[in-house]
Motif scaffolding. Structure first.
Motif, mmCIF file in Angstrom:
data_model
loop_
_atom_site.group_PDB
_atom_site.id
_atom_site.type_symbol
_atom_site.label_atom_id
_atom_site.label_comp_id
_atom_site.label_asym_id
_atom_site.label_seq_id
_atom_site.Cartn_x
_atom_site.Cartn_y
_atom_site.Cartn_z
ATOM 1 N N LEU A 191 -5.145 7.046 6.139
ATOM 2 C CA LEU A 191 -5.439 5.702 5.656
ATOM 3 C C LEU A 191 -5.846 4.859 6.858
ATOM 4 O O LEU A 191 -5.122 4.810 7.853
ATOM 5 C CB LEU A 191 -4.187 5.098 4.997
ATOM 6 C CG LEU A 191 -4.278 3.619 4.643
ATOM 7 C CD1 LEU A 191 -5.184 3.417 3.429
ATOM 8 C CD2 LEU A 191 -2.904 3.032 4.371
ATOM 9 N N ILE A 222 -8.635 -2.532 -1.029
ATOM 10 C CA ILE A 222 -8.208 -1.189 -0.650
ATOM 11 C C ILE A 222 -8.897 -0.193 -1.571
ATOM 12 O O ILE A 222 -9.062 -0.457 -2.768
ATOM 13 C CB ILE A 222 -6.660 -1.065 -0.690
ATOM 14 C CG1 ILE A 222 -6.199 0.302 -0.184
ATOM 15 C CG2 ILE A 222 -6.096 -1.336 -2.069
ATOM 16 C CD1 ILE A 222 -4.707 0.358 0.158
ATOM 17 N N ILE A 257 -3.622 -7.639 2.585
ATOM 18 C CA ILE A 257 -4.683 -6.683 2.299
ATOM 19 C C ILE A 257 -5.585 -7.346 1.261
ATOM 20 O O ILE A 257 -5.101 -7.822 0.234
ATOM 21 C CB ILE A 257 -4.093 -5.366 1.768
ATOM 22 C CG1 ILE A 257 -3.357 -4.657 2.909
ATOM 23 C CG2 ILE A 257 -5.195 -4.478 1.212
ATOM 24 C CD1 ILE A 257 -2.767 -3.329 2.524
ATOM 25 N N ALA A 263 -7.904 0.300 3.932
ATOM 26 C CA ALA A 263 -7.362 -0.992 3.515
ATOM 27 C C ALA A 263 -7.954 -2.050 4.435
ATOM 28 O O ALA A 263 -7.956 -1.881 5.654
ATOM 29 C CB ALA A 263 -5.845 -0.979 3.613
ATOM 30 N N PHE A 296 0.839 -1.196 0.000
ATOM 31 C CA PHE A 296 0.000 0.000 0.000
ATOM 32 C C PHE A 296 0.873 1.245 0.000
ATOM 33 O O PHE A 296 2.075 1.170 0.269
ATOM 34 C CB PHE A 296 -0.990 0.008 1.172
ATOM 35 C CG PHE A 296 -0.373 0.156 2.532
ATOM 36 C CD1 PHE A 296 -0.137 1.417 3.066
ATOM 37 C CD2 PHE A 296 -0.049 -0.964 3.301
ATOM 38 C CE1 PHE A 296 0.417 1.560 4.326
ATOM 39 C CE2 PHE A 296 0.512 -0.822 4.558
ATOM 40 C CZ PHE A 296 0.747 0.438 5.067
ATOM 41 N N ARG A 298 -8.924 6.927 2.916
ATOM 42 C CA ARG A 298 -8.898 5.644 2.232
ATOM 43 C C ARG A 298 -8.900 4.528 3.263
ATOM 44 O O ARG A 298 -8.522 4.739 4.419
ATOM 45 C CB ARG A 298 -7.635 5.534 1.368
ATOM 46 C CG ARG A 298 -7.722 6.365 0.087
ATOM 47 C CD ARG A 298 -6.677 5.931 -0.896
ATOM 48 N NE ARG A 298 -5.341 6.012 -0.320
ATOM 49 C CZ ARG A 298 -4.406 5.093 -0.535
ATOM 50 N NH1 ARG A 298 -4.662 4.035 -1.305
ATOM 51 N NH2 ARG A 298 -3.209 5.220 0.013
ATOM 52 N N ILE A 333 -6.593 1.164 8.366
ATOM 53 C CA ILE A 333 -6.407 -0.269 8.128
ATOM 54 C C ILE A 333 -7.371 -0.987 9.064
ATOM 55 O O ILE A 333 -7.325 -0.798 10.282
ATOM 56 C CB ILE A 333 -4.964 -0.717 8.397
ATOM 57 C CG1 ILE A 333 -3.992 0.080 7.521
ATOM 58 C CG2 ILE A 333 -4.809 -2.201 8.133
ATOM 59 C CD1 ILE A 333 -2.534 -0.312 7.701
#
Lengths: 355, 339, 310
Positions: free
Chosen positions: A37, A237, A234, A227, A29, A225, A39
């Motif tokens: 971001l 995403i 992952i 993921a 990523f 964003r 996760i």
């Protein structure tokens, strides 16, 4: 947008008494400047390990980096010496941990703890560092900072302690801030305050944030964003809207379906059957296939590559292969997809669905 | 991220039903707590070796005194102060019956015209040390085990009652403990031994009198922790009697910690017995324990060092083995517990 | 804090009172009057002593007088030393005992801390196993075994140090100090290792690492203090262990200390000295435990506050 961090094909294992645990099995990523971001994933999916790998905080005795690169401003972090790494930690990349009750040193005043990274990374006198520490406490909304820097952690509440941890993390205006479930251990009302604080601070100092959580509500609130991690990889995403309204991977479907929602009047809460895979001997193919209603023969045999959904949206599932059969996602997901232009269930102005 | 797809056979995309319980299949057979602990203990080499050594010492302490024809109190002054002699070790220069007399090596056996071999030698009264050392180990172990057992019984009962009934009972019992714990145990042990008829029973009582306090505190803490946990409350709502709750729910849960603590009580008791005998408060002649043997040996240290060395070695090995086994058990039974 | 200290002092007084009573009644339980079993006194002397200590009076009165004398630190006169004052005898002997005790405590804990730190910082290496092995040996081998071996090899065989007695100044104290220090050393090493390992795996150490702190800073600025503070709690048991050890070690090395005198008195049934020394040891250990608890409260900021608010 400028990429500040790129994680490429990261693979790492822990050597335990039981054998080799393949905790991260090929993670890719990027992180762009100023973005957040998130996760997400279950416990054990590898989200925390990934970020600890970025800071090289994993115990060197039993961790083996098997493959891949972590490029920070083009430099591979995995190749740096411990000394060089110490210069990056706390200055360029800093971290907030899950439990504020245990992440502060109980026998050191919080002033000293905030001043530590400042004295370490910036060439300033003790007095200046102290002034900076007071400013930082003010910044994170701590009343009477001049008095409170002389106090010890146990004299603060959980929410206050997390503010202190955030102050420490921000002390040197880091380029990347990694927040490892920073609100999980806090009360819901305090959670909201901390999230607001992080969002406003991000604007002030223009840092990128990697936000680890298993709480999708938090994700929707803070992330640009998302993921989705499963079994050390992952699996999907994309931007927040893409993940929430046009998810492609059956695991993402499961995650979203198991999120309680006020708008959808489905009384029964969905739970993904089964348990996460045992990474001592990871399953062949798509790790989620064993728990998925949409498993195909190939899922059990071969690892799915990333299929492109849009420029920003990728998912690793054989369902996106042109030859794969069209399957119907769970009803709640279809409901969500109806609101997303570009999805095959979109009921907006473009019209025409197969409902 | 490639968009080049390999051509895959169509049957690859056939939907399959995967039984999700399949993913949860438990590969290992289910083990109960003690079996699991045993597996963990077996991996600890030091603990396993200690256990073997202990079993060996216990066996030899039981049969050793009967392995030759000498009794532990058979005196024979004509055969006094003989160094160890073991025929199959003699060629190596160890235990060959020689001793240093005025800087010269002398075959004491030939000098005193002794035909038979004494494996560990003899003391100043001509008593066979092999028999005495194992007889002494037997008594030391007996004292330690009985003292530990008494500690467990009193400690578990006291701590259990105090923790289980709580309230006023607990309050009073804890105040008593607080005061008792303030009294140095060495003092009590020494005073008790001065008043009582010297002997095995006196030593056991003296050691047990102070030893149970630690156990009772641990048991009380555990009972307090468990008695308000949901599984106990659930059982209580279902109408379980006190005795059922204590024996079916509480005891199994605190058993591990009792075992661990006992493992550390035994070496403490062995030490105390040896210590008391060494300062002259322990067993009286002609009885032997490791402590009295060491005391006898110490008096002859300059001339007959083996008289001290052998019982001292047995005592040290016992202590080390018990401590290592205790450590191993603690790690196996309760990985989170620290000392 | 003041309330806590008051409570503790009251407990200390009760404990000492109990020990004193216990000692008194145990002595009374012994067959015959302890004085009468003393061989060295003539009937006239006996009568004088009996009158002085009220042994001719009824038991409750004797008991009260005994307690009263004790408060005045009057433990009577020794049998074996022909009427010498017990309190004075104990004071005369205190020097060597305290010197050995303090030397052993300092030496033992210092080396123990270093060993424990090395073991924790170099976990699962040869260093760790080595220091753990030393700790297990030190914990297991009784001080009197260690002392006799030391005396035999270093003193008798190699003639490096004086075999016994208290005549060569510091060099006389080396072997007994080492023999006494082995216990505190082992305890401290084990304790520090466990604490340090736990501290090193705590979240705040990870945060310190995430701040960019070096290994050295982590070990000494963050972990060291937190691992050492709890060591104070074992100081009480360590002191008790030193007293136990001193009884045998002083005897083995013929040190003119309190312990040697105590053991001799036990073997000679010199009850006044036994009672006096018992009270002395009890007082010493109780006060040490009290000081240690207070110290712990002062040094650990978490407890400091808790004590202050309650």
């Amino acid at each position: 947008m400028e990429k500040i961090l790129e994680v490429k094909d990261l693979e790492l294992s822990f050597h335990t008494f039981a054998g080799e645990v393949k905790a991260i099995r090929g993670v890719n990523f990027d992180l762009e400047k100023g973005e957040t971001l998130a996760i997400v994933g279950e416990s054990g999916s590898g989200k925390s390990v990934t970020t600890k790998a970025i800071m090289r905080l994993l115990s060197e005795n039993n961790t083996e980096y098997k493959n891949g690169q972590i490029l920070f401003n083009g430099k591979d972090i995995l190749k740096l010496s411990e000394k060089e790494m110490q210069k990056i930690r706390g200055k360029d990349i800093s971290m907030i941990f899950q439990d504020p009750m245990t992440s502060l040193n109980p026998t050191m005043t919080i002033g000293k703890q905030i001043m530590e990274p400042i004295l370490k990374h910036q060439n300033v006198s003790k007095d200046e560092a102290k002034k900076k520490a007071i400013e930082l406490l003010q910044l994170v909304g701590m009343p009477k900072p001049e008095l409170r820097i002389k106090q010890y952690p146990h004299q603060f509440s959980g929410g206050q302690r997390q503010r202190i941890v955030i102050a420490i993390a921000l002390a040197c205006n880091p380029h990347i801030l990694i927040a490892d479930e920073p609100t999980t251990a806090l009360d819901v009302t305090i959670q909201a305050q901390i999230l607001e604080l992080m969002k406003s601070l991000q604007k002030k100092i223009n840092t990128s944030i990697i936000f680890i959580t298993h709480d999708l509500g938090v994700v929707a609130n803070v992330a640009d964003r998302v993921a989705v991690m499963y079994g050390g990889k992952i699996v999907e995403i994309g931007t927040v809207d893409e993940i929430f309204y046009n998810p492609q991977h059956p695991y993402t479907w499961g995650l979203l379906s198991s999120m309680p929602s006020l708008d959808i009047k489905d009384e029964k809460l969905y739970a993904i059957p089964g348990t996460p895979p045992d990474l001592l001997s990871p399953p062949k193919g798509d790790a989620f296939a064993l728990r998925s209603e949409y498993a195909m023969q190939i899922d059990l045999e071969e690892n799915p590559p990333f299929f492109k959904v849009s420029d920003t949206h990728y998912a690793a599932t054989w369902l996106l292969h042109p030859d794969a059969p069209q399957v119907e996602p769970p009803a709640t997901i279809v409901e969500r997809m109806k609101q997303f232009p570009g999805s095959r269930y979109y009921t907006g102005t473009i019209g025409g669905t197969n409902k | 991220m490639t968009q080049q797809y390999d051509k895959l056979p169509p049957e690859a995309f056939k939907l399959v039903k995967v039984n999700s319980t399949h993913a949860e299949q438990i590969a290992r057979p289910s083990l109960n707590f003690w079996q699991d602990a045993w597996l963990r203990l077996r991996k600890n080499k030091a603990a396993v070796i200690s256990m073997i050594v202990l079993i060996f010492i216990v066996i030899i302490a039981l049969v050793g005194p009967h392995l030759n024809s000498y009794g532990y109190n058979d005196q024979n002054v004509s055969k006094a102060n003989l160094p160890p002699k073991i025929s199959w070790l003699a060629p190596l220069g160890i235990a060959d019956g020689y001793a240093e007399v005025a800087g010269k090596k002398v075959d004491v056996y030939a000098q005193k015209n002794v035909k038979e071999n004494y494996w560990f030698g003899t003391d100043s009264l001509g008593r066979d040390l092999f028999t005495r050392v194992w007889k002494g180990s037997q008594i030391s172990l007996l004292i330690a085990f009985v003292a530990a057992l008494v500690d467990v019984i009193i400690g578990v009962a006291y701590g259990g009652i105090s923790g289980y009934y709580g309230g006023k009972v607990d309050d009073i019992m804890q105040r008593i403990i607080e005061i008792l714990a303030g009294i140095p145990n060495l003092i009590i042990v020494i005073l008790m031994l001065m008043v009582m008829e010297p002997g095995i029973t006196a030593i056991i009582i003296a050691i047990a009198l102070t030893g149970w306090i630690g156990m009772s505190r641990i048991v009380r803490g555990q009972v307090l922790k468990f008695k308000n946990q949901e599984f106990v409350l659930a059982s209580r709502t279902l109408g379980a009697s006190n005795s059922r709750i204590i024996f079916k729910h509480l005891l199994p849960n605190i058993m591990a910690i009792i075992v661990i603590n006992t493992m550390f009580t035994v070496p403490t008791a062995i030490f105390f017995e040896a210590f008391l005998s060494f300062i002259g408060l322990g067993l009286q002649a002609p009885n032997a324990s490791l402590g009295t043997l060491i005391n006898d040996g110490y008096k002859m240290l300059q001339f007959q060092p083996y008289m001290l060395g052998i019982p001292a070695a047995v005592l040290s090995i016992l202590m080390i083995a018990f401590n290592l086994l205790g450590d191993g058990l603690r790690d196996a039974l309760d990985p989170k517990m620290k000392d | 804090m003041a309330k806590y200290v008051t409570k503790r002092i009251i407990y200390m007084i009760i404990t000492l009172f109990l020990i004193a009573s216990f000692t008194f009644f145990l002595m009374k339980m012994l067959p015959g009057s302890p004085i009468s079993s003393a061989p060295k006194l003539t009937p006239e002397q006996l009568a004088v002593v009996e009158a002085k200590y009220g042994l001719d009076k009824p038991l409750p009165e004797q008991y009260l007088q005994y307690l009263g004398n004790m408060v005045k630190l009057d433990f009577g006169v020794s049998f074996q030393f022909k009427g010498a004052d017990v309190t004075q005898l104990i004071i005369n002997r205190a020097g060597p005992s305290f010197q050995l005790g303090i030397q052993a405590l300092v030496l033992g804990t210092l080396i123990g801390i270093i060993l424990g730190m090395i073991a924790a910082l170099k976990q699962n290496t040869v260093w760790d196993y080595g220091s753990t092995l030393i700790a297990i040996f030190g914990l297991s081998i009784p001080s009197f075994v260690f002392a006799t071996l030391l005396q035999y090899w270093v003193g008798v065989k190699w003639e490096l140090l004086p075999v016994a007695l208290w005549k060569n100044g510091f060099s006389s104290s080396i072997m007994p100090t080492i023999a006494l220090a082995i216990g505190p050393l082992a305890t401290a090493a084990r304790f520090v290792r466990t604490e340090m390992v736990e501290v090193l795996s705590s979240d705040y150490i990870l945060l310190a690492k995430a701040k960019g702190a070096s290994r050295f800073e982590i070990a000494f600025k963050h972990a060291f203090r937190n691992a050492l503070i709890p060591l104070i709690t074992v100081m009480g048991p360590l002191a008790a262990g030193l007293v136990t050890g001193s009884l045998v070690v002083e005897q083995i090395f013929a040190i003119p200390g309190i312990g040697e005198q105590f053991v001799k008195s036990i073997n000679m049934n010199d009850f006044p000295i036994i009672m006096g020394t018992t009270m002395f040891y009890s007082f010493l250990l109780i006060v040490i435990i009290f000081i240690v608890d207070i110290l712990y409260g002062i040094i650990d900021p978490r407890i400091r506050l808790a004590g202050g608010t309650k």
